[in-house]
Every structure is written in C-alpha cells, then in structure tokens.
Write a protein that holds these residues in place. Structure first.
Motif, mmCIF file in Angstrom:
data_model
loop_
_atom_site.group_PDB
_atom_site.id
_atom_site.type_symbol
_atom_site.label_atom_id
_atom_site.label_comp_id
_atom_site.label_asym_id
_atom_site.label_seq_id
_atom_site.Cartn_x
_atom_site.Cartn_y
_atom_site.Cartn_z
ATOM 1 N N ALA A 54 49.802 49.238 57.363
ATOM 2 C CA ALA A 54 50.262 50.191 58.373
ATOM 3 C C ALA A 54 49.712 51.585 58.097
ATOM 4 O O ALA A 54 49.260 52.285 59.009
ATOM 5 C CB ALA A 54 51.794 50.223 58.396
ATOM 6 N N VAL A 55 49.712 51.984 56.826
ATOM 7 C CA VAL A 55 49.219 53.311 56.452
ATOM 8 C C VAL A 55 47.701 53.399 56.660
ATOM 9 O O VAL A 55 47.193 54.311 57.320
ATOM 10 C CB VAL A 55 49.567 53.632 54.980
ATOM 11 C CG1 VAL A 55 48.866 54.911 54.525
ATOM 12 C CG2 VAL A 55 51.081 53.777 54.821
ATOM 13 N N GLY A 56 46.959 52.443 56.108
ATOM 14 C CA GLY A 56 45.505 52.471 56.243
ATOM 15 C C GLY A 56 45.053 52.272 57.672
ATOM 16 O O GLY A 56 44.109 52.920 58.138
ATOM 17 N N GLY A 57 45.745 51.377 58.391
ATOM 18 C CA GLY A 57 45.374 51.099 59.773
ATOM 19 C C GLY A 57 45.526 52.302 60.677
ATOM 20 O O GLY A 57 44.789 52.454 61.654
ATOM 21 N N THR A 58 46.483 53.196 60.352
ATOM 22 C CA THR A 58 46.675 54.401 61.156
ATOM 23 C C THR A 58 45.426 55.268 61.139
ATOM 24 O O THR A 58 45.022 55.817 62.168
ATOM 25 C CB THR A 58 47.866 55.209 60.613
ATOM 26 O OG1 THR A 58 49.051 54.414 60.708
ATOM 27 C CG2 THR A 58 48.067 56.498 61.400
ATOM 28 N N VAL A 59 44.791 55.373 59.975
ATOM 29 C CA VAL A 59 43.575 56.191 59.862
ATOM 30 C C VAL A 59 42.440 55.585 60.678
ATOM 31 O O VAL A 59 41.742 56.288 61.419
ATOM 32 C CB VAL A 59 43.157 56.320 58.382
ATOM 33 C CG1 VAL A 59 41.864 57.134 58.267
ATOM 34 C CG2 VAL A 59 44.265 56.968 57.573
ATOM 35 N N LEU A 60 42.249 54.269 60.580
ATOM 36 C CA LEU A 60 41.170 53.640 61.344
ATOM 37 C C LEU A 60 41.454 53.640 62.841
ATOM 38 O O LEU A 60 40.542 53.661 63.658
ATOM 39 C CB LEU A 60 40.943 52.213 60.850
ATOM 40 C CG LEU A 60 40.159 52.064 59.548
ATOM 41 C CD1 LEU A 60 39.645 50.650 59.390
ATOM 42 C CD2 LEU A 60 38.991 53.033 59.450
ATOM 43 N N THR A 61 42.743 53.632 63.213
ATOM 44 C CA THR A 61 43.088 53.749 64.631
ATOM 45 C C THR A 61 42.626 55.090 65.186
ATOM 46 O O THR A 61 42.131 55.173 66.313
ATOM 47 C CB THR A 61 44.604 53.586 64.825
ATOM 48 O OG1 THR A 61 44.988 52.270 64.414
ATOM 49 C CG2 THR A 61 45.001 53.784 66.278
ATOM 50 N N LEU A 62 42.778 56.143 64.382
ATOM 51 C CA LEU A 62 42.295 57.454 64.808
ATOM 52 C C LEU A 62 40.773 57.456 64.940
ATOM 53 O O LEU A 62 40.213 58.070 65.856
ATOM 54 C CB LEU A 62 42.741 58.529 63.815
ATOM 55 C CG LEU A 62 44.234 58.865 63.815
ATOM 56 C CD1 LEU A 62 44.567 59.833 62.686
ATOM 57 C CD2 LEU A 62 44.655 59.454 65.156
ATOM 58 N N THR A 63 40.093 56.756 64.034
ATOM 59 C CA THR A 63 38.628 56.645 64.123
ATOM 60 C C THR A 63 38.232 55.906 65.398
ATOM 61 O O THR A 63 37.291 56.299 66.095
ATOM 62 C CB THR A 63 38.075 55.906 62.895
ATOM 63 O OG1 THR A 63 38.520 56.554 61.702
ATOM 64 C CG2 THR A 63 36.563 55.876 62.914
ATOM 65 N N ALA A 64 38.960 54.830 65.713
ATOM 66 C CA ALA A 64 38.683 54.087 66.944
ATOM 67 C C ALA A 64 38.925 54.955 68.171
ATOM 68 O O ALA A 64 38.197 54.855 69.177
ATOM 69 C CB ALA A 64 39.564 52.837 67.002
#
Length: 441
Positions: A54-64
């Motif tokens: 959940a924590v790491g995915g939030t950062v990549l969601t912002l990149t997407a």
C-alpha cells in the motif's frame, strides 16, 4: 445541413465514438484491475507485506498519474497534426513525448534507488518492518518507471492518430503477463512481496518497449528536439496544476470526513471510490473527444468542431443520467457490498442523494473536458479547476466542518465543485474561443 455539420455527424457516429472510447476504457481499467490482482496475491502473505504494498504502490500511482497527464496533452497535439494531414508531424510529437517520458522515468527510477527508503519511512509514519519492506519493494518496482511513462506517451500519440488497437494490445498484454508472473514469483519462486515488485517492473518495461517499437517502425527521426519538448512541458504543467487542485480537494474531503468519525469516513470512501469508477468510464468518452476534436480543428474545421462538441456534451449528459438512475436504484444494495457496519451504511445514505444528483452534471463536464483538452485549451481548464476548488469546494467543506453539517455537507461541496466546472465549460463552449484551427494551438 452544412458540410461541417455533416462531417461532425459522421465523426460522432456511435460506431466511431465506440471505436475510440471502448479500447480506451480497457486501457484505463487495466492498471486498476492489475493492482487488485496484485493486492489479492500479496494480501495472503500477511499484514506487513500488504501494508508495504500500500505504501509503495501509492508512490507508483502518482508516477502513473504523471503519465496520464502527459498522455492527455499529447493526444490533442498529435490529433491536430494528424487532422491537418501531417502524419509525420503527429509522429514527431510522439517521439518528443517519448524522450520526455523516458527522461522523467529515469529520474524517478534513480531517485527511488537513493531516496526510496526515506520516502517509505515518511509514508509509513517512521521506521519498522513495514517501512523497510516498502522501501525494498519501491526500489525494485521503480525500475519499471521509464517503461510506465513511455507507455503513457505511446497511448497519447497513438490515440492522436486515431489508432486504438495497438494501445489496447500493448497495455493489456503486459498486464496479463504481470498478473501471471506475480503469483509465480511471490509463492513458488519464494520471493515474497519482492516478487510483486519484479513482476510490476517487467510488465511496465515490456509495455514501454512495445510502444517504442511501434514508433521506430514508423521510420521517423528520433533525435530530441528541445523546443518541442518545452512546448509539451508547458502543456503538461497546466494539466498537472489542474490535477493537483483535484488531489487537494479529495484529500481535504477525506480529512474533514475523518473528523466526523470512523463511520463517516468509511461511507465517504465507499461513495468516493464509486465516483472514481464512474469517472473512469466517462474518461473513456473524454479521450474519444480529445482525439476527434483535435483532428477536426487540425483539419481547419471550426464549425465541425463546435457541432462535435455539442454532440459530446449531449452524449455525456445521457451517460450521466444513466449512471444516476443505476446509482439511485442501487442505494439499498451497493453500500452493503462494501460494509456490513450499519452505521457506515446509514452514513452512505447521507451522501447518496448528492452522489446521484451530480452524475448528469459530471457527465457533461467530463465530455467537455475532453473537448477542451483536445482543442488545447488547457490554460482555461487549469484556471477553472483552481477557481472551482479554491473558491467553491474547499470553503464549502470547511464550513461543513465548522457548522457540523456532516457527510451531507461534504458531498454538497463536491456537487458544488462539479456545478462550478459545468458552468465554466458551458460558457467556454458557447463563446467559441476554444475552437482555434490549425496544426498547433
């Protein structure tokens, strides 16, 4: 019927719009669906790996999200060139967008190798096992950032030249590959949550490579052109500011809902995620509008573009009304699918009438957003969104908190945000100042 109106009618035929919107919908839905699969796989590893994802995915969601901003801007620019009969220039937009995407992606990947652990600790609220695991996941998954952003740029230029088949294949195929690799790497290979990151990076890299391969097969010059990249950066900047205004609004709404208690914020999350789902469906219509409006204006047909815009506004309104009917009919059932807590369901019913009422307005707004993005009228959309957020929505929800209006006040504020934007885009549509013809705006 004038020739321009007849052309617009042909472009806006249900078959033509569906040919652009439906593949775009699949592409838009592919990433969220993969995230659900990834979450389900990692979730069985335990609480810590799931929290780390959940924590790491939030950062990549912002990149997407950055990629989506880039794709929307490039669609309109490439469509204008294509509509003007200059396919080579449309492809040149794709080349420069790809350089821009690759550069940003490399910065993200390198930045996460040095700062991923610190960022994970910040998001996780300090050190500990969750932060350590999230940092490891993020460092590996971030290696796919160049591919992720190259795929976004590829979606933009291919939609601009009216090609929706290849984006569908180039996004769906790698996501299916990742969905297969993820459980294999997590469990039989014994990599645990790290396997999820590896699968993610492989899928994004393959997707980006497919889009780059499509560009190279067009046999166009691939040398960077800084002047053109600067123009694309200005466009992306305005879309980014617009997106940040939305993000600030949604974060503020959640923060205020949390102050009304756990039941309120839980019900708010249910309604908000459903709203995001309807927005995803309407975004597919907006993407079709971007491509068709850009091509029509690029061909020098302002009257046809105005006729096309009116048709998209009508179609968006019809979709919005249909969503309103479905959501109203599901009032007694849908919240129960997300929560068994009676207080949460009760609070959901407070937000529900506003959720239903805003749908027809939102349908028109999303369609006309696509029209104005396709026309390159990004600065107006940026200013309108900031005014609607800062001058309407944010004061409304903080007044809701001050006067203890509860979830109803928050969703009245969200409805106000949509209504202000509706008035703004309708006034812009009526003025005709957005319909500037030519290959570039």
């Amino acid at each position: 019927m004038s020739q321009s109106t007849a052309t617009a009618t042909a472009l806006a035929s249900p078959r033509r719009i569906a040919a652009l919107a439906l593949p775009a919908l699949v592409v838009l839905a592919a990433e969220p669906l993969y995230v659900l699969v990834d979450t389900a796989v990692v979730g069985h590893l335990g609480r810590v790996p799931l929290a780390a994802l959940a924590v790491g995915g939030t950062v990549l969601t912002l990149t997407a999200w950055l990629g989506t901003v880039l794709a929307y801007g490039i669609t309109g620019r490439a469509a204008r060139r294509f509509g003007a009969g200059d396919r080579a220039a449309a492809l040149a937009e794709g080349v420069q967008a790809s350089w821009l995407a690759f550069g940003v992606g490399v910065l993200v990947a390198v930045g996460m190798q040095f700062g991923g652990d610190a960022l994970a600790r910040t998001l996780a609220g300090g050190g500990g096992e969750v932060a350590d695991t999230a940092g490891q996941w993020l460092r590996i998954a971030a290696l796919g950032a160049p591919g992720l952003l190259l795929a976004a740029a590829g979606n933009g230029w291919l939609r601009g030249i009216q090609d929706t088949r290849r984006p569908l294949l180039f996004v769906l195929g790698p996501n299916l590959l990742s969905a297969l690799l993820c459980p294999l790497l997590v469990y039989p290979a014994g990599l645990g949550v790290t396997g999820s990151a590896v699968a993610n990076a492989i899928a994004q890299t393959v997707s980006g490579a497919l889009f780059v391969g499509a560009l190279l097969r067009e046999r166009v010059g691939v040398r960077p052109r800084p002047a053109l990249i600067r123009q694309q950066l200005v466009l992306s900047r305005d879309l980014l500011i617009r997106g940040l205004a939305f993000q600030a609004s949604f974060l503020s709404a959640t923060a205020v809902a949390a102050r009304f208690g756990a039941a309120s914020v839980g019900a708010h999350q249910i309604a908000l995620q459903l709203w995001f789902f309807t927005a995803l469906l309407l975004d597919a219509l907006a993407i079709a509008a971007q491509a068709l409006i850009g091509a029509t204006l690029g061909a020098g047909d302002a009257a046809g573009a105005r006729a096309l815009a009116r048709r998209f506004a009508l179609l968006g309104g019809v979709c919005g009304v249909a969503f309103a009917v479905l959501i109203a009919a599901g009032a007694g059932v849908v919240p129960s699918l997300f929560s068994s807590d009676p207080e949460v369901r009760e609070q959901a019913m407070v937000a529900w009438p506003w959720f239903v009422a805003m749908q027809p307005f939102a349908g028109v707004v999303f369609a006309l957003d696509g029209v104005l993005i396709g026309a390159g009228d990004i600065r107006y959309l940026r200013n309108l969104t900031v005014v609607a957020a800062v001058g309407g929505f944010l004061p409304a929800i903080w007044l809701s908190y001050a006067f203890d209006l509860g979830l109803g006040g928050i969703w009245a504020g969200l409805t106000l945000l949509v209504v202000i934007r509706l008035v703004g885009v309708l006034l812009r549509l009526r003025s005709g100042r957005w319909a500037v013809v030519g290959a570039v705006r």
